[in-house]
Design a protein around this motif. Sequence first.
Motif, PDB file in Angstrom:
ATOM      1  N   LEU A   1      24.848 100.925 -55.020  1.00  0.00           N
ATOM      2  CA  LEU A   1      24.653 102.259 -54.318  1.00  0.00           C
ATOM      3  C   LEU A   1      24.904 103.552 -55.357  1.00  0.00           C
ATOM      4  O   LEU A   1      24.170 104.634 -55.098  1.00  0.00           O
ATOM      5  CB  LEU A   1      25.892 102.501 -53.397  1.00  0.00           C
TER       6      LEU A   1
ATOM      7  N   GLY B   1      15.984 111.547 -48.373  1.00  0.00           N
ATOM      8  CA  GLY B   1      16.905 111.501 -49.527  1.00  0.00           C
ATOM      9  C   GLY B   1      16.223 111.026 -50.778  1.00  0.00           C
ATOM     10  O   GLY B   1      15.084 110.661 -50.785  1.00  0.00           O
ATOM     11  N   THR B   2      17.186 111.045 -51.725  1.00  0.00           N
ATOM     12  CA  THR B   2      16.388 110.870 -53.280  1.00  0.00           C
ATOM     13  C   THR B   2      17.051 109.580 -54.042  1.00  0.00           C
ATOM     14  O   THR B   2      16.624 109.135 -54.866  1.00  0.00           O
ATOM     15  CB  THR B   2      16.744 112.093 -54.132  1.00  0.00           C
ATOM     16  N   GLY B   3      18.446 109.329 -53.451  1.00  0.00           N
ATOM     17  CA  GLY B   3      19.030 108.375 -54.187  1.00  0.00           C
ATOM     18  C   GLY B   3      19.842 109.097 -55.346  1.00  0.00           C
ATOM     19  O   GLY B   3      20.583 108.054 -56.182  1.00  0.00           O
TER      20      GLY B   3
ATOM     21  N   LYS C   1      23.870 111.532 -42.101  1.00  0.00           N
ATOM     22  CA  LYS C   1      22.310 111.319 -42.218  1.00  0.00           C
ATOM     23  C   LYS C   1      22.219 109.809 -41.610  1.00  0.00           C
ATOM     24  O   LYS C   1      21.460 109.396 -40.607  1.00  0.00           O
ATOM     25  CB  LYS C   1      21.984 111.104 -43.632  1.00  0.00           C
ATOM     26  N   PHE C   2      23.349 108.981 -41.923  1.00  0.00           N
ATOM     27  CA  PHE C   2      23.269 107.453 -41.585  1.00  0.00           C
ATOM     28  C   PHE C   2      24.101 107.203 -40.214  1.00  0.00           C
ATOM     29  O   PHE C   2      24.463 105.915 -40.059  1.00  0.00           O
ATOM     30  CB  PHE C   2      23.654 106.506 -42.927  1.00  0.00           C
TER      31      PHE C   2
ATOM     32  N   ASP D   1      32.524 107.242 -41.313  1.00  0.00           N
ATOM     33  CA  ASP D   1      31.441 107.507 -40.123  1.00  0.00           C
ATOM     34  C   ASP D   1      31.485 106.016 -39.241  1.00  0.00           C
ATOM     35  O   ASP D   1      32.008 105.113 -39.889  1.00  0.00           O
ATOM     36  CB  ASP D   1      30.091 107.870 -40.683  1.00  0.00           C
TER      37      ASP D   1
ATOM     38  N   ASN E   1      25.441 112.458 -46.402  1.00  0.00           N
ATOM     39  CA  ASN E   1      25.228 110.945 -46.210  1.00  0.00           C
ATOM     40  C   ASN E   1      25.840 110.217 -44.776  1.00  0.00           C
ATOM     41  O   ASN E   1      25.148 109.806 -44.018  1.00  0.00           O
ATOM     42  CB  ASN E   1      25.796 110.035 -47.282  1.00  0.00           C
TER      43      ASN E   1
ATOM     44  N   TYR F   1      18.846 104.799 -56.387  1.00  0.00           N
ATOM     45  CA  TYR F   1      19.047 103.492 -55.543  1.00  0.00           C
ATOM     46  C   TYR F   1      19.084 104.082 -54.106  1.00  0.00           C
ATOM     47  O   TYR F   1      20.116 104.767 -53.749  1.00  0.00           O
ATOM     48  CB  TYR F   1      20.107 102.617 -56.073  1.00  0.00           C
ATOM     49  N   ARG F   2      18.359 103.514 -53.383  1.00  0.00           N
ATOM     50  CA  ARG F   2      18.319 103.731 -51.710  1.00  0.00           C
ATOM     51  C   ARG F   2      18.495 102.390 -51.212  1.00  0.00           C
ATOM     52  O   ARG F   2      17.651 101.554 -51.623  1.00  0.00           O
ATOM     53  CB  ARG F   2      17.370 104.516 -51.400  1.00  0.00           C
ATOM     54  N   ALA F   3      19.460 102.152 -50.460  1.00  0.00           N
ATOM     55  CA  ALA F   3      19.219 100.751 -49.592  1.00  0.00           C
ATOM     56  C   ALA F   3      18.141 100.754 -49.090  1.00  0.00           C
ATOM     57  O   ALA F   3      17.613 101.757 -48.335  1.00  0.00           O
ATOM     58  CB  ALA F   3      20.565 100.643 -48.730  1.00  0.00           C
TER      59      ALA F   3
ATOM     60  N   GLY G   1      22.569 111.436 -54.924  1.00  0.00           N
ATOM     61  CA  GLY G   1      23.569 112.084 -54.282  1.00  0.00           C
ATOM     62  C   GLY G   1      25.036 111.243 -54.953  1.00  0.00           C
ATOM     63  O   GLY G   1      25.568 111.832 -55.595  1.00  0.00           O
ATOM     64  N   LEU G   2      24.992 109.945 -54.470  1.00  0.00           N
ATOM     65  CA  LEU G   2      26.089 108.985 -54.931  1.00  0.00           C
ATOM     66  C   LEU G   2      26.446 108.941 -56.515  1.00  0.00           C
ATOM     67  O   LEU G   2      27.583 109.118 -56.960  1.00  0.00           O
ATOM     68  CB  LEU G   2      26.091 107.781 -54.438  1.00  0.00           C
TER      69      LEU G   2
HETATM   70  P1  ADP Z   1      20.376 109.396 -50.573  1.00  0.00           P
HETATM   71  O1  ADP Z   1      21.355 109.696 -49.610  1.00  0.00           O
HETATM   72  O2  ADP Z   1      19.836 110.403 -50.988  1.00  0.00           O
HETATM   73  O3  ADP Z   1      19.360 108.380 -50.308  1.00  0.00           O
HETATM   74  P2  ADP Z   1      22.614 108.717 -52.060  1.00  0.00           P
HETATM   75  O4  ADP Z   1      22.733 108.194 -53.506  1.00  0.00           O
HETATM   76  O5  ADP Z   1      23.291 109.666 -51.690  1.00  0.00           O
HETATM   77  O6  ADP Z   1      20.998 109.014 -51.767  1.00  0.00           O
HETATM   78  O7  ADP Z   1      22.735 107.167 -51.299  1.00  0.00           O
HETATM   79  C1  ADP Z   1      22.107 106.131 -51.854  1.00  0.00           C
HETATM   80  C2  ADP Z   1      22.018 105.215 -50.518  1.00  0.00           C
HETATM   81  O8  ADP Z   1      23.287 104.539 -50.335  1.00  0.00           O
HETATM   82  C3  ADP Z   1      21.271 105.778 -49.570  1.00  0.00           C
HETATM   83  O9  ADP Z   1      20.056 105.677 -49.638  1.00  0.00           O
HETATM   84  C4  ADP Z   1      21.933 104.858 -48.465  1.00  0.00           C
HETATM   85  O10 ADP Z   1      21.329 103.671 -48.366  1.00  0.00           O
HETATM   86  C5  ADP Z   1      23.339 104.409 -48.888  1.00  0.00           C
HETATM   87  N1  ADP Z   1      24.515 105.265 -48.260  1.00  0.00           N
HETATM   88  C6  ADP Z   1      24.864 106.222 -48.839  1.00  0.00           C
HETATM   89  N2  ADP Z   1      25.815 106.803 -47.918  1.00  0.00           N
HETATM   90  C7  ADP Z   1      25.806 105.892 -46.753  1.00  0.00           C
HETATM   91  C8  ADP Z   1      26.438 105.771 -45.334  1.00  0.00           C
HETATM   92  N3  ADP Z   1      27.397 106.743 -44.980  1.00  0.00           N
HETATM   93  N4  ADP Z   1      25.981 104.806 -44.623  1.00  0.00           N
HETATM   94  C9  ADP Z   1      25.155 104.140 -44.891  1.00  0.00           C
HETATM   95  N5  ADP Z   1      24.534 104.145 -46.231  1.00  0.00           N
HETATM   96  C10 ADP Z   1      24.778 105.049 -46.778  1.00  0.00           C
END
Ligand code: ADP
Length: 703
Positions: free
Chosen positions: A635, A652-654, A597-598, A622, A594, A640-642, A656-657
């Motif tokens: 989150l 992404g799938t939402g 990626k971000f 990061d 993550n 859930y994805r922002a 991971g967290l």
């Molecule tokens: P995915 O990464 O597959 O979208 P996650 O559950 O890992 O799903 O993350 C959910 C959401 O949290 C992400 O879509 C993103 O919007 C936000 N996010 C997670 N990690 C970060 C990060 N390091 N910086 C910014 N946003 C993040």
Amino acid sequence: MTTERRPHRPDEPDGRWAPRSWPLWWSAALVLIFFLASASVWLAPQGSSVAAWWPASGVAVALGLRTRRDRLAATLVAIVVVTTAANVWGGRTWGTSVGFGLANGAEVAVVVWFFRSRPAPPPFASLTDLGRLVLATVCGAGAAAVIAGLTVAPVGLVTPAAARAVFASHAAAILVIVPMTMVHLPQQAHAGRLERVLQPLVLAASIGGVYAVEGALPLAFAPMPVLVWGAARFGVRFATVELLLSGIAMSLLTTAGRGPFPTTAARWDYPPEMVGTMLQAVLVSSALVSLPVALLTDELSALLARARASAETLQGVMEAATQTAIITTDVLGRVTSFNAGAENLLGWTAADVVGRATPALWHDEGQLARRSADTGLEPGLRVLVASLEGRPGSERRDWTWRSRGGEELIVSLRVSPLLDAAGQVTGWLGIAEDVTRSRRSEQVLRSALEREREAGQRLVELDRAKTEFVAAVSHELRTPMTSVIGNLELLLDDEAGSVSASQRAALERADRNARRLLGMLEELLLLSRVESGTFELRVGRTDVRDVVEQALHTLDVTRVRSGVHVELHEPDHPVELEADGEQLERAVMNLVSNAVKFTPAGGRVDIDVEDDGTAVTVSVSDTGVGIEAADVDRLFDRFYRAPGAVRGAVPGTGLGLSIVKAVAERHGGTVTVASTPGSGSTFTLRLPRNPSTPEGPAGRVGA
Ligand code: ADP
């Protein structure tokens, strides 16, 4: 006698005459005693050693009863002196006079003693009060009789005739005069004006007709029924005044040699004292008959007045209750009263229903029938009251009523029995309040809650079905996917013949996507295990440094995204704890991927492994896009994805967290995030050494 607690009004001529008027009253009473005593001595029947009547003793006792205790001794002495003086003045010898004086003083002392615990002046309002007065009179007059008898007798002997005469004349005086000076119940109007004039005239006529003429012994008691008439119709005050006036009139006439007694005494040669004794016997009898009647009359009318007042109060209360129906019925259920509240609620007026209807007019018949079927009680209105019969108390229950206009009401009705003095049920009292609105809203609320509960139940079932479906699909897809990846590897390794450069590029894309798909399937499978409670850790001694290094290696971050500088900071000694290394690696991989990626190219990602002794933390910071405060709370929810991630088409799938959170929690730890939009984020995975140590809830957030 005094009562210290009674409020004292300076001008109140009661038992405690005001300090200033007290000497006046006191002297006036003593002067009166002197004159009455002298007159009695002067008017004593010829040849009699004692007087025919002794009103002075009535006045003396009344004075004693109104005297404060600290002045009583002085008053008694004064009474002895005054009566002695009156006797001397009346021509008696000093010895006899002093004896009679002492008799009077002793009499007052005895009577006052009987009233020592009563207020001053004592009340004369009940038969008990009369009983006490009679007892006190008998003892007081008895004491006077003994002393007077001893006084006139040869040394050591009581003269019976003299003692009898003194007893009768003193007792009559006390019984006739003293009640007048006591406290009576308030006078109630009993009789009309004509009767007020007629009764005294008849009394005067009966006294004149018997006592102003000669002889007529059989008629000696003729005035008594007339006195009782007055007592029964006009009460205590009137009766005492009439008794006194009758006593005076009869005594004067008798002293003048008229009426039944002097002639009778002369004819039968009675001792002269006998004349007085006979007259006093009539007076005492009259007092003992008319006073109880007068007392009962006053008591009864006071009770009636009180009952009338409380009936009026009750009526007022019933009429003032305009929102509460208050209805009474007789034992048969016929309405006996119907207040304004009942009129408002039901639409009938009291005139419509009182004496004409029963509550069956407005009660829901079907409901009464159902209640009697449910309880086994008699049908009809009896079900309202049957459970109350034979026991005290009341019962409250909701009933349906129908108003005159046909409107249905729900009322909360309390029914209680109306009892007479003997405890017999004479009717029923119903007090009802309209609860239609509150009961209906309760009903609506209850069915809404029921629907809500059913919907919740269905959602839970759906969620379980979905979890099972996801688990089954992920499981079924994993095997063919593994086979696809295996075959792609074979092709890429040229094991099925050499491939051209463009074929290789296509195969590599297929391989990458197949691996992503497989990763996703595994994450789905893991989450469904978490949800169904079958997610088990395989715990072993684990060096967290190895876990993090392996994650970075597997991820091959530079391949995921170039231009982001990734740096690992870890202690140079092993950081060991009991954990599932594979799941921890999965969690760290998610956090690092993550972060990479971000974070735009040129940014950096720092991974810090720290050990504070009680817990190991892995934080991933990061310098990327950061997270809006509004998104932070969600989150860690599945899928859930922002919005930023969706807009930026970041893959992404939402999931991971939510996996990171599940892994952290299974290890007894937490994952938290602190982020500033535009500047970057820090995710911290905290794993306690001793997982039973309470940690904050996973996914707690700080910004
Ligand atoms: P995915 O990464 O597959 O979208 P996650 O559950 O890992 O799903 O993350 C959910 C959401 O949290 C992400 O879509 C993103 O919007 C936000 N996010 C997670 N990690 C970060 C990060 N390091 N910086 C910014 N946003 C993040």
